[in-house]
Motif scaffolding. Structure first.
Motif, PDB file in Angstrom:
ATOM      1  N   UNK A  32       0.871  -1.176   0.000  1.00  0.00           N
ATOM      2  CA  UNK A  32       0.000   0.000   0.000  1.00  0.00           C
ATOM      3  C   UNK A  32       0.908   1.226   0.000  1.00  0.00           C
ATOM      4  N   UNK A  33       0.855   2.012  -1.084  1.00  0.00           N
ATOM      5  CA  UNK A  33       1.698   3.186  -1.235  1.00  0.00           C
ATOM      6  C   UNK A  33       0.817   4.432  -1.175  1.00  0.00           C
ATOM      7  N   UNK A  34       1.145   5.348  -0.279  1.00  0.00           N
ATOM      8  CA  UNK A  34       0.448   6.636  -0.212  1.00  0.00           C
ATOM      9  C   UNK A  34       1.263   7.680  -0.957  1.00  0.00           C
ATOM     10  N   UNK A  35       0.607   8.462  -1.782  1.00  0.00           N
ATOM     11  CA  UNK A  35       1.248   9.571  -2.490  1.00  0.00           C
ATOM     12  C   UNK A  35       0.655  10.864  -1.948  1.00  0.00           C
ATOM     13  N   UNK A  36       1.455  11.609  -1.206  1.00  0.00           N
ATOM     14  CA  UNK A  36       1.006  12.792  -0.490  1.00  0.00           C
ATOM     15  C   UNK A  36       1.635  14.043  -1.087  1.00  0.00           C
ATOM     16  N   UNK A  37       0.855  15.100  -1.164  1.00  0.00           N
ATOM     17  CA  UNK A  37       1.419  16.353  -1.644  1.00  0.00           C
ATOM     18  C   UNK A  37       0.386  17.456  -1.605  1.00  0.00           C
ATOM     19  N   UNK A  38       0.827  18.703  -1.531  1.00  0.00           N
ATOM     20  CA  UNK A  38      -0.111  19.821  -1.537  1.00  0.00           C
ATOM     21  C   UNK A  38      -0.757  19.989  -2.896  1.00  0.00           C
ATOM     22  N   UNK A 164      -7.596  10.242  -4.660  1.00  0.00           N
ATOM     23  CA  UNK A 164      -8.304  10.803  -3.511  1.00  0.00           C
ATOM     24  C   UNK A 164      -9.624  10.075  -3.273  1.00  0.00           C
ATOM     25  N   UNK A 165      -9.588   8.748  -3.055  1.00  0.00           N
ATOM     26  CA  UNK A 165     -10.809   7.939  -3.023  1.00  0.00           C
ATOM     27  C   UNK A 165     -11.722   8.222  -1.841  1.00  0.00           C
ATOM     28  N   UNK A 166     -11.201   8.859  -0.793  1.00  0.00           N
ATOM     29  CA  UNK A 166     -12.021   9.124   0.393  1.00  0.00           C
ATOM     30  C   UNK A 166     -12.471  10.576   0.470  1.00  0.00           C
ATOM     31  N   UNK A 195      -3.554   8.336  -3.847  1.00  0.00           N
ATOM     32  CA  UNK A 195      -3.221   9.762  -3.863  1.00  0.00           C
ATOM     33  C   UNK A 195      -4.108  10.505  -2.871  1.00  0.00           C
ATOM     34  N   UNK A 196      -3.512  11.352  -2.049  1.00  0.00           N
ATOM     35  CA  UNK A 196      -4.278  12.118  -1.072  1.00  0.00           C
ATOM     36  C   UNK A 196      -3.564  13.424  -0.741  1.00  0.00           C
ATOM     37  N   UNK A 197      -4.350  14.403  -0.349  1.00  0.00           N
ATOM     38  CA  UNK A 197      -3.788  15.644   0.168  1.00  0.00           C
ATOM     39  C   UNK A 197      -3.808  15.690   1.676  1.00  0.00           C
ATOM     40  N   UNK A 198      -4.270  14.599   2.310  1.00  0.00           N
ATOM     41  CA  UNK A 198      -4.385  14.534   3.770  1.00  0.00           C
ATOM     42  C   UNK A 198      -3.181  13.820   4.360  1.00  0.00           C
TER      43      UNK A 198
END
Length: 358
Positions: A32-38, A164-166, A195-198
């Motif tokens: 499970x890879x999270x991709x975070x960024x503004x 951003x599925x959530x 992918x998420x911004x959180x």
């Protein structure tokens, strides 16, 4: 663990704006890879380039060791779950899930019994049993999220991209779906790139967290490392849990707008510009006349306001240079303190708890 996806020097520009700036990346299988960024960091562009919805200007994409940057999206073997779910409102839950199996260009499944069996299995996997005949307009947001995921998983991709599925779910449902998505991924044994911004979502879900900044990977590490040792001031700033000071290193100390901070034993981390960071929950608030220990740093500030967030309270102080300084106190440790409005306090932390960038 074998590599399932590899990106080599991927760039993508829109006019003068470079969305991706030489991305080099290798993702393992079964993770499970999270991709975070503004906002504006290139997250969605990177996802769309991997999926094939956008073509890179330069670089190469390898999936299972084969180059795919010229392969059509539907032939890559990579699933995509859209933020708005993109379900067919006129079809039932089961019909939505079966759509990809029955209508794909490569090896569509035409045997009704096989389709029904595959759909039944995936419905059970994602926890939708009993809703097969329900219209997708008659189920909850969390259930629609699972339908969108099931529609992708039923085609048996080696990798699933989640944009951003959530984001469309309420706070309580987002918290529940974090655990459910991780459990579903583990049962399927495929790689999820989420992918998420959180920052809370990324740190809570990813086996590996990628932090994207200005079209580059600023850090790739496990959640604990990203949270406790952000690789740059920009990463620390985006995590939204560090107070940051600009300044310079001079004679064994960091000199900034509010004072001179003695450095700890750890060597500074190399960065594009000097900075000093202290995490919100590493700071204690004390009466201004309280003595400090030899290994502590102290500054003074005026109390502005406090904000409760459930398990913690965040207090805001105005520094003498006008900047706001934040302190987080976890309520499991003690009852919340009450501070006098515009009262003058000492803000104290251990020298070794600070992160210094040079």
């Amino acid at each position: 663990m074998s590599t399932v996806l590899q990106l080599k020097s991927i760039t993508k520009a829109y006019g003068d704006m470079r969305a991706l700036n030489g991305i080099d990346l290798a993702l393992p299988g079964d993770a499970y890879i999270s991709l975070l960024g503004p906002s504006g960091s290139g997250k969605t562009t990177l996802l769309r380039v991997i999926a094939g919805f956008e073509h890179p200007d330069a670089g190469a994409i390898l999936f299972d060791g084969k180059r795919i940057d010229t392969v059509a999206p539907h032939q890559r073997g990579i699933g995509f779950v859209f933020q708005n779910f993109a379900l067919f409102p006129h079809l039932s839950v089961a019909q939505n899930i079966a759509f990809g199996l029955e209508n794909r260009d490569v090896d569509p499944v035409t045997d009704r019994r096989i389709v029904d069996a595959r759909v039944r299995d995936i419905i059970s996997l994602v926890g939708l049993s009993g809703l097969e005949g329900r219209a997708v307009t008659q189920i909850s947001g969390g259930q629609r999220q699972r339908v969108a995921l099931a529609r992708t998983l039923v085609t048996e991709p080696r990798m699933v991209l989640l944009d951003e599925p959530l984001g469309a779910l309420d706070a309580n449902l987002r918290a529940r779906m974090r655990a459910e998505l991780r459990a579903i991924r583990e049962r399927c044994g495929v790689t999820f790139l989420h992918v998420t911004g959180s920052e809370a979502e990324a740190l809570g879900m990813g086996d590996t967290v990628l932090v994207l900044e200005s079209g580059r990977i600023a850090q790739s590490a496990d959640s604990d490392t990203v949270y406790n040792r952000p690789a740059s001031p920009a990463v620390a700033r985006f995590l939204n849990c560090y107070n940051l000071f600009a300044g310079r290193i001079e004679g064994g100390a960091f000199v900034g707008g509010v004072g001179r901070f003695a450095l700890g034993a750890s060597a500074p981390t190399r960065a594009a510009s000097p900075a000093y960071a202290i995490r919100y929950d590493r700071v204690s608030v004390r009466p201004r006349d309280t003595a400090i220990a030899e290994d502590e740093i102290r500054i003074e500030a005026n109390f502005v306001a406090s904000e409760y967030s459930g398990a913690a309270v965040n207090s805001f102080f105005a520094l003498d240079d006008g900047k706001v300084f934040e302190v987080e106190s976890h309520l499991s440790h003690a009852a919340p303190e009450t501070y006098a409005e515009q009262g003058r306090y000492a803000l104290v932390w251990k020298r070794e708890d600070a992160l210094v960038y040079a």
